[in-house]
Design an enzyme around this catalytic site. Structure first.
Site, PDB file in Angstrom:
ATOM      1  N   HIS A  43       1.046  -1.090  -0.112  1.00 19.08           N
ATOM      2  CA  HIS A  43       0.031  -0.045  -0.079  1.00 19.08           C
ATOM      3  C   HIS A  43       0.817   1.373  -0.082  1.00 19.08           C
ATOM      4  O   HIS A  43       1.245   1.792   1.000  1.00 19.08           O
ATOM      5  CB  HIS A  43      -0.983   0.014   1.257  1.00 19.08           C
ATOM      6  CG  HIS A  43      -2.110   0.981   1.290  1.00 19.08           C
ATOM      7  ND1 HIS A  43      -3.059   0.801   1.448  1.00 19.08           N
ATOM      8  CD2 HIS A  43      -2.328   2.309   0.768  1.00 19.08           C
ATOM      9  CE1 HIS A  43      -3.950   1.910   1.390  1.00 19.08           C
ATOM     10  NE2 HIS A  43      -3.376   2.844   0.832  1.00 19.08           N
ATOM     11  N   GLU A  70      -2.398  -1.632  -3.414  1.00 19.38           N
ATOM     12  CA  GLU A  70      -3.498  -0.789  -2.794  1.00 19.38           C
ATOM     13  C   GLU A  70      -3.157   0.640  -2.735  1.00 19.38           C
ATOM     14  O   GLU A  70      -2.035   1.143  -2.509  1.00 19.38           O
ATOM     15  CB  GLU A  70      -4.060  -1.509  -1.402  1.00 19.38           C
ATOM     16  CG  GLU A  70      -4.177  -2.884  -1.519  1.00 19.38           C
ATOM     17  CD  GLU A  70      -4.871  -3.286  -0.090  1.00 19.38           C
ATOM     18  OE1 GLU A  70      -4.561  -2.856   0.830  1.00 19.38           O
ATOM     19  OE2 GLU A  70      -5.720  -4.274  -0.310  1.00 19.38           O
ATOM     20  N   HIS A 206      -7.995  -6.206   6.499  1.00 26.05           N
ATOM     21  CA  HIS A 206      -7.684  -4.882   7.602  1.00 26.05           C
ATOM     22  C   HIS A 206      -8.069  -5.430   8.914  1.00 26.05           C
ATOM     23  O   HIS A 206      -9.144  -5.863   9.285  1.00 26.05           O
ATOM     24  CB  HIS A 206      -8.347  -3.718   7.496  1.00 26.05           C
ATOM     25  CG  HIS A 206      -8.119  -2.534   7.933  1.00 26.05           C
ATOM     26  ND1 HIS A 206      -6.988  -1.752   7.299  1.00 26.05           N
ATOM     27  CD2 HIS A 206      -7.921  -2.282   9.275  1.00 26.05           C
ATOM     28  CE1 HIS A 206      -6.390  -0.864   8.352  1.00 26.05           C
ATOM     29  NE2 HIS A 206      -7.202  -1.379   9.560  1.00 26.05           N
TER      30      HIS A 206
END
Ligand SMILES: CC(=O)[C@@H](O)[C@H](O)COP(=O)(O)O
Ligand SMILES: NCC(=O)COP(=O)(O)O
Length: 254
Positions: A43, A70, A206
């Site tokens: 990310h 991401e 997450h």
């Protein structure tokens, strides 16, 4: 079998605490893959607090498993503040350059501590649609980071998303508190069923960990979980190969 994509953000966070090259991100990725990881997730944020654009380039050059990048599709270029570290080119610019297996779009502000919400497609569908079209033209599988809201799954499909990634923090909190777990799971199950009905693939991530994943893995049609924070913490205790194998064993149902 539900795919395990290991997120390397926190490994890069350790590396960035010094002007150093260790832990070596590609070497750590390979260790995860050798232990059974099906993919690697990163990310890259504009401040490059952990995963840097250069890490994404290094990983793209060596990975032979799925590579999931991401990030906020509207994040623009930002100059690096570290000697020897390339500038952040902008999220979509990086995706265009590297064409990863999958790109998960996340509605993060540049300075958020972490990802903490999904897209609201009632407001954001119009601005996302051309990006999803472009990802398809690049041959990159698209995924939208979404809260467990069944009503928005049809919109995600209508604007061209291949998959959604369910934002699972609320489920992690329910399990950690031992409160409303069944009710929370039902909301995720209803959302997953709506996504499947709309022709979308279902990913999730997450705050998934070894406590909540044994429950969550039963979700209908779940294709992939991306896990980083808890797996890294487990690796501090039992080592990276054992941590990856532990998550793989949970996903295998053993
Ligand atoms: C989108 C999501 O939930 C995670 O993939 C994200 O990568 C977490 O970001 P940090 O590792 O910066 O907290
Ligand atoms: N998309 C979720 C991810 O990649 C990792 O999230 P976390 O396990 O670090 O919370």
């Amino acid at each position: 079998m539900i795919a395990l994509s290991v997120n390397l953000n926190k490994i890069a966070l350790i590396r960035n605490s010094r002007d150093t090259t260790i832990p070596d991100i590609p070497q750590h990725a390979q260790m995860c893959i050798d232990a059974g990881a099906d993919g690697i997730t990163v990310h890259p944020r504009p401040d490059q607090r952990h995963i840097r654009a250069d890490d994404c380039r290094d990983l793209a050059a060596m990975l032979e498993v799925e590579f999931n990048i991401e990030g906020n599709p509207f994040a623009g270029p930002r100059a690096s503040d570290r000697r020897g570290v390339s500038d952040y080119p902008g999220f979509m610019e990086l995706v265009r350059e590297l064409r990863p297996t999958q790109c998960t779009l996340v509605p993060d502000g540049d300075d958020q501590l972490t990802s903490d919400h999904g897209f609201d497609l009632l407001r954001q569908a119009e601005e996302l649609e051309p990006l999803l079209t472009e990802l398809r033209s690049l041959g990159v599988r698209s995924s939208l980071f979404m809260d467990p809201v069944p009503e928005q799954m049809a919109i995600a499909a209508q604007i061209g998303a291949d998959r959604i990634e369910l934002y699972t923090e609320s489920f992690a909190v329910a399990v950690s508190k031992g409160k409303d777990v069944d009710q929370c799971y039902r909301r995720f199950r209803d959302t997953a069923e709506a996504a499947l009905e709309a022709g979308l693939g279902v990913n999730a991530g997450h705050d998934l960990n070894l406590d909540n994943l044994p429950i969550f893995r039963a979700l209908p049609g779940l294709l992939e979980v991306s896990i980083g924070h808890a797996l890294t913490v487990d690796a501090l205790r039992i080592g990276t190969p054992a941590a990856v194998q532990a998550y793989r064993a949970v996903l295998a149902g053993s």
